[in-house]
Design a protein around this motif. Sequence first.
Motif, PDB file in Angstrom:
ATOM      1  N   ASN A 120     -42.714  -4.524  -1.689  1.00 39.08           N
ATOM      2  CA  ASN A 120     -42.912  -3.085  -0.907  1.00 39.08           C
ATOM      3  C   ASN A 120     -42.042  -2.895   0.151  1.00 39.08           C
ATOM      4  O   ASN A 120     -42.482  -1.670   0.611  1.00 39.08           O
ATOM      5  CB  ASN A 120     -44.442  -3.129  -0.779  1.00 39.08           C
ATOM      6  N   ASP A 121     -41.031  -3.401   0.568  1.00 40.01           N
ATOM      7  CA  ASP A 121     -40.212  -3.230   1.604  1.00 40.01           C
ATOM      8  C   ASP A 121     -39.479  -1.930   1.408  1.00 40.01           C
ATOM      9  O   ASP A 121     -38.701  -2.200   0.657  1.00 40.01           O
ATOM     10  CB  ASP A 121     -39.221  -4.360   2.098  1.00 40.01           C
ATOM     11  N   GLN A 122     -39.765  -0.799   2.123  1.00 41.80           N
ATOM     12  CA  GLN A 122     -39.246   0.513   1.683  1.00 41.80           C
ATOM     13  C   GLN A 122     -37.802   0.506   2.333  1.00 41.80           C
ATOM     14  O   GLN A 122     -36.962   1.299   1.691  1.00 41.80           O
ATOM     15  CB  GLN A 122     -40.025   1.553   2.828  1.00 41.80           C
ATOM     16  N   LEU A 145     -35.921   4.736  -6.465  1.00 49.61           N
ATOM     17  CA  LEU A 145     -36.553   6.089  -5.790  1.00 49.61           C
ATOM     18  C   LEU A 145     -37.813   6.184  -6.113  1.00 49.61           C
ATOM     19  O   LEU A 145     -38.749   6.630  -5.365  1.00 49.61           O
ATOM     20  CB  LEU A 145     -35.552   7.155  -6.304  1.00 49.61           C
ATOM     21  N   ALA A 146     -38.240   5.951  -7.661  1.00 46.84           N
ATOM     22  CA  ALA A 146     -39.575   6.289  -7.752  1.00 46.84           C
ATOM     23  C   ALA A 146     -40.640   5.511  -7.163  1.00 46.84           C
ATOM     24  O   ALA A 146     -41.514   5.672  -6.732  1.00 46.84           O
ATOM     25  CB  ALA A 146     -39.636   6.294  -9.420  1.00 46.84           C
ATOM     26  N   ARG A 147     -40.184   4.118  -6.974  1.00 44.77           N
ATOM     27  CA  ARG A 147     -41.021   3.278  -6.535  1.00 44.77           C
ATOM     28  C   ARG A 147     -41.185   3.503  -4.919  1.00 44.77           C
ATOM     29  O   ARG A 147     -42.295   3.570  -4.449  1.00 44.77           O
ATOM     30  CB  ARG A 147     -40.492   1.665  -6.557  1.00 44.77           C
ATOM     31  N   ASP A 155     -44.496  12.179   4.271  1.00 46.14           N
ATOM     32  CA  ASP A 155     -42.918  12.567   4.625  1.00 46.14           C
ATOM     33  C   ASP A 155     -41.966  11.239   4.556  1.00 46.14           C
ATOM     34  O   ASP A 155     -42.408  10.356   5.345  1.00 46.14           O
ATOM     35  CB  ASP A 155     -42.826  13.195   5.861  1.00 46.14           C
ATOM     36  N   CYS A 156     -41.088  11.328   3.660  1.00 43.88           N
ATOM     37  CA  CYS A 156     -40.384   9.886   3.452  1.00 43.88           C
ATOM     38  C   CYS A 156     -38.895  10.319   3.637  1.00 43.88           C
ATOM     39  O   CYS A 156     -38.224  10.670   2.469  1.00 43.88           O
ATOM     40  CB  CYS A 156     -40.791   9.245   2.244  1.00 43.88           C
ATOM     41  N   ASP A 160     -35.654  10.937   0.490  1.00 42.72           N
ATOM     42  CA  ASP A 160     -34.869  11.970   0.466  1.00 42.72           C
ATOM     43  C   ASP A 160     -33.501  11.716   0.507  1.00 42.72           C
ATOM     44  O   ASP A 160     -32.511  11.947  -0.104  1.00 42.72           O
ATOM     45  CB  ASP A 160     -35.261  12.899   1.488  1.00 42.72           C
ATOM     46  N   ARG A 161     -33.167  10.749   1.497  1.00 49.08           N
ATOM     47  CA  ARG A 161     -31.588  10.328   1.698  1.00 49.08           C
ATOM     48  C   ARG A 161     -31.148   9.366   0.315  1.00 49.08           C
ATOM     49  O   ARG A 161     -29.871   9.786  -0.088  1.00 49.08           O
ATOM     50  CB  ARG A 161     -31.337   9.306   2.585  1.00 49.08           C
ATOM     51  N   LEU A 162     -31.863   8.904  -0.399  1.00 47.31           N
ATOM     52  CA  LEU A 162     -31.736   8.123  -1.350  1.00 47.31           C
ATOM     53  C   LEU A 162     -31.517   9.063  -2.826  1.00 47.31           C
ATOM     54  O   LEU A 162     -30.427   8.942  -3.567  1.00 47.31           O
ATOM     55  CB  LEU A 162     -32.856   7.021  -2.100  1.00 47.31           C
ATOM     56  N   SER A 163     -32.478  10.201  -2.828  1.00 51.39           N
ATOM     57  CA  SER A 163     -32.253  11.148  -3.968  1.00 51.39           C
ATOM     58  C   SER A 163     -30.950  11.871  -3.662  1.00 51.39           C
ATOM     59  O   SER A 163     -30.177  12.137  -4.622  1.00 51.39           O
ATOM     60  CB  SER A 163     -33.419  12.230  -3.519  1.00 51.39           C
TER      61      SER A 163
END
Length: 197
Positions: A120-122, A145-147, A155-156, A160-163
């Motif tokens: 779960n490390d973001q 991205l979905a995970r 707010d993440c 957003d950057r990955l998207s």
Amino acid sequence: MIASPPSNPPTQPNSIWDTIMRFSPAAIALSLGLAMVSSAGLTKPELPEIDPRAIALGEQAAAAGAAGDYDGAIGLYETALTVDPAYKAAFVGLADIARVQGLDGKAIRLYREALQRDPNDQAALAGEGQALAERGALERAREDLARLRLLCQADCGAADRLSMAIEDAARTPVRSAEAVTPATTVEEAQRRAEEQP
């Protein structure tokens, strides 16, 4: 004539209550088992206590990396991993440096090392997703991205950057495809050979 003994009719439940009582212990046991198995996937894994010396080395490495001293940062992260191999932040830091140096394959491997220690490390998920997008593995990047969106429910910025990285990668051709030159046919090769003096 000999009379045969009366046959006993098969026993049938007298009521619905008998049927419920007959199957309820098995149903209760099955439902408890399913509840325990399904709740195991929702709990956060217990992470080991990290050696404070490794954390201090990791902080020094992050400062060196931010200053552009990548060799010094790599040495400090590797030392931190020698002190405590469970220190996942060192893997993330090494992977970030590998991405900056254009070594996406190495970065993906290092991010996966961090994710093995904590799925779960973001930071590891976001970094792996960006490295995958840069390599053209857009479906895998979308899975990350979905995970990531599931994990950071508020707010993440990382999601957003990955998207945006995935969208950019979808618009640009894959780097490895740019290096491929089209194969010439036998006829073209013969014609070129005849044209040369």
